[in-house]
Design a protein around this motif. Structure first.
Motif, mmCIF file in Angstrom:
data_model
loop_
_atom_site.group_PDB
_atom_site.id
_atom_site.type_symbol
_atom_site.label_atom_id
_atom_site.label_comp_id
_atom_site.label_asym_id
_atom_site.label_seq_id
_atom_site.Cartn_x
_atom_site.Cartn_y
_atom_site.Cartn_z
ATOM 1 N N THR A 5 0.583 -0.773 1.025
ATOM 2 C CA THR A 5 0.131 -0.121 -0.015
ATOM 3 C C THR A 5 0.892 0.887 -0.202
ATOM 4 O OG1 THR A 5 -1.783 -0.781 1.288
ATOM 5 C CG2 THR A 5 -2.318 1.170 1.307
ATOM 6 N N ILE A 6 1.024 1.973 -0.660
ATOM 7 C CA ILE A 6 1.231 3.065 -1.227
ATOM 8 C C ILE A 6 0.922 4.491 -0.970
ATOM 9 C CG2 ILE A 6 3.249 4.431 -2.526
ATOM 10 C CD1 ILE A 6 3.826 2.149 -3.997
ATOM 11 N N TYR A 7 1.128 5.233 -0.208
ATOM 12 C CA TYR A 7 0.859 6.462 0.620
ATOM 13 C C TYR A 7 1.433 7.475 -0.084
ATOM 14 C CZ TYR A 7 -2.122 5.165 4.350
ATOM 15 O OH TYR A 7 -3.556 4.785 4.606
ATOM 16 N N GLY A 8 0.633 8.513 -1.328
ATOM 17 C CA GLY A 8 1.650 9.512 -1.515
ATOM 18 C C GLY A 8 2.097 8.817 -3.239
ATOM 19 N N ALA A 9 0.910 7.541 -3.787
ATOM 20 C CA ALA A 9 1.059 6.667 -5.305
ATOM 21 C C ALA A 9 1.573 8.014 -6.004
ATOM 22 C CB ALA A 9 -0.021 5.425 -5.060
ATOM 23 N N THR A 10 0.691 9.036 -6.613
ATOM 24 C CA THR A 10 0.145 9.667 -7.776
ATOM 25 C C THR A 10 1.939 10.562 -7.641
ATOM 26 O OG1 THR A 10 -1.402 11.365 -6.966
ATOM 27 C CG2 THR A 10 -2.106 9.244 -7.955
ATOM 28 N N GLY A 11 2.483 11.527 -6.560
ATOM 29 C CA GLY A 11 3.972 11.399 -6.829
ATOM 30 C C GLY A 11 4.482 11.127 -7.579
ATOM 31 N N MET A 12 5.414 12.608 -7.875
ATOM 32 C CA MET A 12 6.635 12.100 -8.444
ATOM 33 C C MET A 12 7.635 10.642 -8.369
ATOM 34 S SD MET A 12 10.293 13.992 -9.608
ATOM 35 C CE MET A 12 10.886 13.850 -7.991
ATOM 36 N N VAL A 13 7.853 10.562 -7.237
ATOM 37 C CA VAL A 13 8.299 9.464 -6.820
ATOM 38 C C VAL A 13 7.219 8.122 -6.720
ATOM 39 C CG1 VAL A 13 9.746 8.380 -4.396
ATOM 40 C CG2 VAL A 13 9.840 11.009 -5.564
ATOM 41 N N GLY A 14 6.279 8.243 -5.526
ATOM 42 C CA GLY A 14 5.398 7.493 -4.810
ATOM 43 C C GLY A 14 4.816 6.948 -6.592
ATOM 44 N N HIS A 15 4.400 7.085 -7.827
ATOM 45 C CA HIS A 15 4.055 7.067 -8.850
ATOM 46 C C HIS A 15 5.501 5.671 -9.049
ATOM 47 C CE1 HIS A 15 4.409 6.630 -13.504
ATOM 48 N NE2 HIS A 15 2.936 6.731 -13.117
ATOM 49 N N VAL A 28 -0.074 -3.763 -5.493
ATOM 50 C CA VAL A 28 -0.541 -2.929 -5.037
ATOM 51 C C VAL A 28 -1.553 -1.923 -5.206
ATOM 52 C CG1 VAL A 28 0.859 -0.791 -5.803
ATOM 53 C CG2 VAL A 28 1.689 -2.683 -6.767
ATOM 54 N N THR A 29 -1.635 -1.198 -3.648
ATOM 55 C CA THR A 29 -2.956 -0.457 -3.292
ATOM 56 C C THR A 29 -2.656 1.153 -3.547
ATOM 57 O OG1 THR A 29 -4.283 -1.595 -2.374
ATOM 58 C CG2 THR A 29 -4.640 0.365 -1.488
ATOM 59 N N GLY A 30 -2.888 2.286 -4.566
ATOM 60 C CA GLY A 30 -1.868 3.737 -3.907
ATOM 61 C C GLY A 30 -3.268 4.188 -3.116
ATOM 62 N N VAL A 31 -2.664 5.087 -2.390
ATOM 63 C CA VAL A 31 -4.086 6.030 -1.243
ATOM 64 C C VAL A 31 -3.117 7.718 -1.546
ATOM 65 C CG1 VAL A 31 -4.583 6.497 0.780
ATOM 66 C CG2 VAL A 31 -3.684 3.729 0.343
ATOM 67 N N SER A 32 -4.936 7.912 -2.637
ATOM 68 C CA SER A 32 -4.428 9.657 -2.924
ATOM 69 C C SER A 32 -5.567 10.601 -2.431
ATOM 70 C CB SER A 32 -4.510 9.597 -4.496
ATOM 71 O OG SER A 32 -4.897 10.643 -4.542
ATOM 72 N N SER A 34 -7.356 12.282 -3.404
ATOM 73 C CA SER A 34 -8.948 12.658 -4.643
ATOM 74 C C SER A 34 -8.619 11.252 -4.769
ATOM 75 C CB SER A 34 -7.526 12.855 -5.707
ATOM 76 O OG SER A 34 -8.393 13.047 -7.313
ATOM 77 N N THR A 35 -9.889 11.524 -5.324
ATOM 78 C CA THR A 35 -11.461 10.475 -5.427
ATOM 79 C C THR A 35 -10.882 10.069 -6.870
ATOM 80 O OG1 THR A 35 -12.865 11.927 -6.187
ATOM 81 C CG2 THR A 35 -13.127 10.799 -3.787
ATOM 82 N N GLU A 36 -10.389 11.143 -7.819
ATOM 83 C CA GLU A 36 -9.985 10.400 -9.172
ATOM 84 C C GLU A 36 -9.116 10.999 -9.165
ATOM 85 O OE1 GLU A 36 -12.931 12.988 -11.592
ATOM 86 O OE2 GLU A 36 -15.055 11.813 -10.718
ATOM 87 N N PRO A 37 -7.830 10.119 -8.976
ATOM 88 C CA PRO A 37 -6.559 10.453 -9.120
ATOM 89 C C PRO A 37 -6.184 10.815 -10.545
ATOM 90 C CG PRO A 37 -6.808 8.380 -8.292
ATOM 91 C CD PRO A 37 -8.163 8.955 -8.558
ATOM 92 N N SER A 38 -5.073 11.472 -10.800
ATOM 93 C CA SER A 38 -4.358 11.173 -12.222
ATOM 94 C C SER A 38 -3.167 10.266 -12.094
ATOM 95 C CB SER A 38 -3.958 13.186 -12.578
ATOM 96 O OG SER A 38 -3.257 13.880 -11.933
ATOM 97 N N ASN A 39 -1.872 10.442 -12.724
ATOM 98 C CA ASN A 39 -0.472 10.227 -12.738
ATOM 99 C C ASN A 39 -1.318 8.651 -12.706
ATOM 100 O OD1 ASN A 39 1.732 10.581 -13.721
ATOM 101 N ND2 ASN A 39 2.442 10.889 -11.232
ATOM 102 N N THR A 40 -1.621 7.766 -12.552
ATOM 103 C CA THR A 40 -1.790 6.948 -12.581
ATOM 104 C C THR A 40 -0.836 5.470 -13.203
ATOM 105 O OG1 THR A 40 -3.598 6.263 -13.586
ATOM 106 C CG2 THR A 40 -4.243 6.615 -11.147
ATOM 107 N N THR A 45 -4.245 -0.417 -7.864
ATOM 108 C CA THR A 45 -6.133 -0.356 -7.109
ATOM 109 C C THR A 45 -6.033 0.880 -6.294
ATOM 110 O OG1 THR A 45 -6.934 -2.471 -7.125
ATOM 111 C CG2 THR A 45 -8.093 -1.256 -5.455
ATOM 112 N N TYR A 46 -6.983 1.833 -6.532
ATOM 113 C CA TYR A 46 -6.646 3.209 -6.260
ATOM 114 C C TYR A 46 -7.565 3.713 -5.195
ATOM 115 C CZ TYR A 46 -2.906 4.727 -9.473
ATOM 116 O OH TYR A 46 -1.149 4.124 -9.995
ATOM 117 N N VAL A 47 -6.855 4.286 -3.926
ATOM 118 C CA VAL A 47 -8.057 4.239 -2.821
ATOM 119 C C VAL A 47 -8.110 6.128 -2.022
ATOM 120 C CG1 VAL A 47 -8.400 1.921 -2.497
ATOM 121 C CG2 VAL A 47 -6.554 3.084 -1.073
ATOM 122 N N THR A 48 -9.050 6.284 -1.266
ATOM 123 C CA THR A 48 -8.818 7.501 -1.076
ATOM 124 C C THR A 48 -8.417 7.697 0.570
ATOM 125 O OG1 THR A 48 -10.930 7.813 -0.686
ATOM 126 C CG2 THR A 48 -10.407 9.006 -2.439
#
Length: 213
Positions: A5-15, A28-32, A34-40, A45-48
């Motif tokens: 599980t990755i917090y900050g998964a849409t940032g430069m490093v987290g992505h 992999v679960t990305g935590v953001s 945003s309910t509609e994250p970009s840079n996915t 799987t993305y969750v808030t």
């Protein structure tokens, strides 16, 4: 395969960490926030959620083998105290939770809190950009929180070289301890080093550093 599980998964490093983890076949679960994250990343799987919500972090950690926190403080001049406070609340909550027995916590650190050869933090050296000092100081305080955490908390922090930016992974990388391992590193290289550590742990309850070779 690990559940990561990755917090900050849409940032430069987290992505790039999410991409590398997905490419290696991990769940992999990305935590953001945003309910509609970009840079996915495909296959993630993305969750808030956010690091400041301690109860939610503990709950999400129950389903993870590894939790990666790639969340720096704000870089817009506003206070970095909230991210320090988030970790200050998170450390004891994790240590007191059953997740401490089964989950590893990987924190993406900052170069400014690493040390020169004489033991001075980079943020205290002449010429260190004033604009970056609050963020660097926040990473120094966050590192101290983990260093003084209960022994049952399995954590590690990886800090980049003084210069980090977008780019593919280099052919190889160098690792260091509390001192910078080199002058620069790409986000791609950082991600490779992260997954190498997560798949084959070589550091426990300490900070280490990475740079392009």
């Amino acid at each position: 395969m690990s559940a990561i599980t990755i917090y900050g998964a849409t940032g430069m490093v987290g992505h790039d960490i999410a991409q590398q983890a997905a490419d290696r076949g991990h769940q992999v679960t990305g935590v953001s926030r945003s309910t509609e994250p970009s840079n996915t990343v495909d296959g993630v799987t993305y969750v808030t959620g956010e690091v400041a919500d301690v109860a939610d972090v503990v709950a999400k950690a129950q389903d993870a083998d590894i939790v990666v926190i790639s969340v720096p403080g704000p870089r817009d001049g506003s206070s970095v105290q909230p991210i320090i406070d988030a970790h200050a609340a998170l450390v004891p909550a994790l240590a007191e939770s059953p997740v401490a027995a089964n989950t590893r916590f990987f924190i993406v650190g900052g170069a400014g809190a690493t040390l020169t050869e004489d033991g001075t933090m980079l943020l205290d050296t002449p010429g260190f950009p004033e604009a970056y000092k609050p963020e660097a100081q926040s990473f120094a305080e966050i590192l101290d929180l983990y260093k003084t955490s209960p022994e049952n908390l399995d954590w590690v922090m990886l800090a980049p070289a003084p210069e980090i930016g977008p780019g593919p992974a280099a052919a190889s990388y160098d690792l260091g301890g509390d001192h910078p391992a080199g002058a620069a590193v790409t986000a791609g290289t950082f991600a490779v080093a992260t997954l190498d550590e997560l798949e084959t742990p070589a550091h426990r309850r300490q900070r280490f550093t990475v740079a392009d070779a």
